[in-house]
Design an enzyme around this catalytic site. Structure first.
Site, mmCIF file in Angstrom:
data_model
loop_
_atom_site.group_PDB
_atom_site.id
_atom_site.type_symbol
_atom_site.label_atom_id
_atom_site.label_comp_id
_atom_site.label_asym_id
_atom_site.label_seq_id
_atom_site.Cartn_x
_atom_site.Cartn_y
_atom_site.Cartn_z
ATOM 1 N N TRP A 130 0.855 -1.191 0.000
ATOM 2 C CA TRP A 130 0.000 0.000 0.000
ATOM 3 C C TRP A 130 0.891 1.242 0.000
ATOM 4 O O TRP A 130 1.774 1.365 0.854
ATOM 5 C CB TRP A 130 -0.876 -0.047 1.250
ATOM 6 C CG TRP A 130 -1.827 1.079 1.447
ATOM 7 C CD1 TRP A 130 -2.644 1.651 0.516
ATOM 8 C CD2 TRP A 130 -2.085 1.765 2.684
ATOM 9 N NE1 TRP A 130 -3.396 2.647 1.091
ATOM 10 C CE2 TRP A 130 -3.076 2.741 2.420
ATOM 11 C CE3 TRP A 130 -1.592 1.645 3.983
ATOM 12 C CZ2 TRP A 130 -3.570 3.593 3.407
ATOM 13 C CZ3 TRP A 130 -2.083 2.486 4.963
ATOM 14 C CH2 TRP A 130 -3.057 3.443 4.681
ATOM 15 N N ASP A 211 -0.991 -5.627 9.393
ATOM 16 C CA ASP A 211 -1.966 -4.652 8.924
ATOM 17 C C ASP A 211 -3.184 -5.448 8.464
ATOM 18 O O ASP A 211 -3.130 -6.166 7.459
ATOM 19 C CB ASP A 211 -1.383 -3.833 7.766
ATOM 20 C CG ASP A 211 -2.321 -2.709 7.325
ATOM 21 O OD1 ASP A 211 -3.441 -2.616 7.848
ATOM 22 O OD2 ASP A 211 -1.920 -1.924 6.439
ATOM 23 N N LYS A 246 -13.495 -1.111 5.463
ATOM 24 C CA LYS A 246 -14.016 -1.933 4.376
ATOM 25 C C LYS A 246 -15.102 -2.889 4.845
ATOM 26 O O LYS A 246 -16.180 -2.954 4.264
ATOM 27 C CB LYS A 246 -12.883 -2.736 3.721
ATOM 28 C CG LYS A 246 -12.145 -2.021 2.616
ATOM 29 C CD LYS A 246 -11.237 -0.939 3.115
ATOM 30 C CE LYS A 246 -10.415 -0.325 1.996
ATOM 31 N NZ LYS A 246 -9.542 0.755 2.481
#
Length: 398
Positions: A130, A211, A246
């Site tokens: 990311w 993460d 999300k």
């Protein structure tokens, strides 16, 4: 006078493209950039279970007060077992420090500052990863290294390269690991590979920092945290940054959490004191509303089951769109085998393109994606998938 020497900053890799997409007036444009789940009509609506929870708590009397620095405790007590497993959470609760944060990004930043100030300045991130990972940890004062993650020649996860990269790190380095649905590649280690990585990291005395931003969107709620639970059970001290953006569709509510598994309860107390000092200086305390919604869902059995069904539907749509894209590409491509995309999980897939091909997709065809070739599969639908497949082939086979 004071600001005349300030240079213009580079636009964000993700949100900068989103702005360009909005300004594009071409009718057949396609947005495959920002990591937001969209339904078949490409609407980014609140998922039904979350909408229902939001309506049910509308009459709740929120105090006109601040949360503690480490946030809304009920959320943490409900999230912890979902991530680490009920039995481990109960057994190790006394040595797990947790903080509700302003999104998963804040969890990473707080964790990064804690590492740089108290543990280690060396943080190794996957290559690729990311884009914001590097910025977060550099701003936190860390020295950011990288380890190999993707094999461009074979178009798959580079397990050998990752092991080689971790072997080369100094002791006490922190290692950023995607718990599931790796961003941007969509490729995850197998459980057997995770076991080998756990053994390697224990032997090398490396600190795992997971993460976890997509639980429920890869293989399901349980399987998507299998690596986290494996490392916890195998005795790692570690950090976990968690995002509710999300899987709860709480993007703008900024709901996240940081969990730190410590050696014992005395260490937990000292770690917690330092984390709270960092939070106080960064944003003082997190917002409550979104955390209250997530906690309400997790503690209500019927709503929790509805939420799990919503996640099943989201996961099914992502897999269906990815499989259909591969089918369309396979039917029309003459020289390139796109079947490698089937191995990807979650919201993103890594279409192996160079920057000139990406620019061609944007400039000639109004298909917006990151310059590393990452696409958001949720941006595909029955109406645009043939167009996307045709344009990918036009760019890749010329």
């Amino acid at each position: 006078m004071f600001f005349s020497e300030v240079l213009e900053g580079q636009p964000d890799a993700v949100f900068g493209l989103a702005g360009a997409y909005q300004a594009d007036m071409r009718p057949q444009k396609v947005d495959l950039t920002v990591g937001i789940y969209k339904d078949e009509k490409l609407h980014s609506k609140i998922i039904p279970s979350v909408k229902k929870a939001k309506e049910l708590i509308v009459e709740d009397d929120f105090l006109a007060d601040y949360l503690p620095m480490d946030g809304f405790a009920p959320l943490l007590e409900l999230l912890g077992p979902r991530i680490l497993g009920e039995s481990f959470w109960k057994e190790a609760h006394g040595r797990i420090y947790s903080a509700h944060t302003a999104g998963g990004t804040a969890a990473l930043r707080v964790g990064g500052e804690f590492l740089a100030q108290e543990v280690t300045k060396i943080v190794s991130i996957p290559n690729p990863t990311w884009p914001n990972h590097r910025g977060i940890f550099e701003r936190a004062g860390c020295k950011v290294e990288t380890y190999p993650y993707y094999n461009r020649e074979k178009r798959n996860f580079d397990f050998t390269g990752m092991c080689r990269g971790l072997e080369a790190l100094p002791e006490k380095s922190a290692v950023i690991l995607h718990a599931c649905c790796h961003n941007p590649t969509g490729l995850d280690p197998s459980l057997e590979q995770w076991k080998e990585l756990s053994s390697l990291m224990k032997r090398k005395k490396l600190l795992p920092f997971f993460d976890c931003a997509y639980q429920g969107l890869g293989d399901g709620l349980e399987k998507d945290v299998a690596a986290v639970q494996l490392f916890a059970k195998e005795g790692h001290e570690m950090l976990i940054a968690y995002s509710c953006s999300k899987n709860f569709s709480l993007y703008c509510q900024r709901v996240g959490a940081l969990f730190i598994i410590d050696e014992n309860s005395a260490v937990k107390l000292r770690v917690g004191s330092q984390i709270k000092r960092i939070i106080r200086a960064l944003y003082s305390n997190p917002p409550e509303y979104g955390a209250h919604i997530a906690a309400y869902i997790l503690k209500n059995e019927n709503l929790r089951k509805e939420w799990e069904m919503d996640l099943d539907g989201m996961r099914f749509r992502l897999k269906s769109m990815r499989d259909l894209l591969v089918q369309r590409l396979a039917a029309k491509a003459k020289t390139i085998d796109f079947s490698y995309l089937r191995n990807h999980k979650g919201m993103f897939s890594f279409v192996d393109l160079d920057k000139s091909q990406v620019q061609k997709l944007i400039n000639q065809y109004a298909i917006y994606l990151l310059d590393n070739g990452r696409i958001n599969v949720a941006g595909l639908c029955m109406e645009n998938i043939d167009y996307v497949a045709d344009c990918l082939i036009a760019v890749c086979e010329t």
